[in-house]
Design an enzyme around this catalytic site. Sequence first.
Site, PDB file in Angstrom:
ATOM      1  N   SER A  75      -2.305  -7.757  -3.542  1.00  0.00           N
ATOM      2  CA  SER A  75      -2.157  -9.197  -3.833  1.00  0.00           C
ATOM      3  C   SER A  75      -0.874  -9.754  -3.216  1.00  0.00           C
ATOM      4  O   SER A  75       0.060 -10.097  -3.929  1.00  0.00           O
ATOM      5  CB  SER A  75      -2.207  -9.468  -5.337  1.00  0.00           C
ATOM      6  N   SER A 100      -1.917   2.132  -8.093  1.00  0.00           N
ATOM      7  CA  SER A 100      -3.087   2.747  -8.730  1.00  0.00           C
ATOM      8  C   SER A 100      -2.692   3.988  -9.519  1.00  0.00           C
ATOM      9  O   SER A 100      -3.191   4.222 -10.627  1.00  0.00           O
ATOM     10  CB  SER A 100      -4.134   3.112  -7.670  1.00  0.00           C
ATOM     11  N   SER A 150       0.847  -1.192   0.000  1.00  0.00           N
ATOM     12  CA  SER A 150       0.000   0.000   0.000  1.00  0.00           C
ATOM     13  C   SER A 150       0.883   1.243   0.000  1.00  0.00           C
ATOM     14  O   SER A 150       1.836   1.334   0.773  1.00  0.00           O
ATOM     15  CB  SER A 150      -0.892  -0.002   1.244  1.00  0.00           C
TER      16      SER A 150
END
Length: 215
Positions: free
Chosen positions: A123, A56, A51
């Site tokens: 993942s 993204s 993260s």
Amino acid sequence: MQPTREPLDAVRVPARATQINVFRHPSHVLLEHRERLLNQRPATVWLTGLSGAGKSTLAYEMERRLLGKGSLAFVLDGDNLRHHLNRDLGFTAQDRHENIRRTAEVASLMNDAGLIVFSALISPHRADRAMARAIIGDERFVEVHVSADLQVCEERDPKGLYGRARAGLITHFTGISAPYEAPEDPALRIDTSQLDLHQSADQLMSYLCERGLVQ
């Protein structure tokens, strides 16, 4: 030519599912027709990393660039999926497994439609990413490790998640209270602690062009 996939019973259907009175209905449109129409080869670029690593951000930059070049791409973002398709899942190992399975199935369908997919999910488990590869097909699956280390991701903490995890407010948080298994042999490794967004996107675009996925 369609990519080789493992048998449906072995990979794509949960053990509890039944195939009684369920039949396949093949399309009259071949994948080659879609590839010629879109002038691209379908693939799923599976962006994995901690993260805050920039998965993204990179995925949406690639989507923007490819659409600007006339290629059809779409982002499957982990957070977005958890607002809709995967809203019933938590962050236990079992739920993460199902999260990956569903995402891979959607990516596979989008590839069948001829699209290039950027999947941005932490993942964290190698076995789950291997499952995604089996569902999507080895020829279509491009594993990319967005490899910013934990310290860099924690310093960024764009969503405030690391602070909450350190305070014990979030359980099963990758890198803090849950493990991350980095890819051993990814197609590409992009270190966003050393490269900015444009450099990272340039590196990924060069790879996709070398693979002949985009023109």
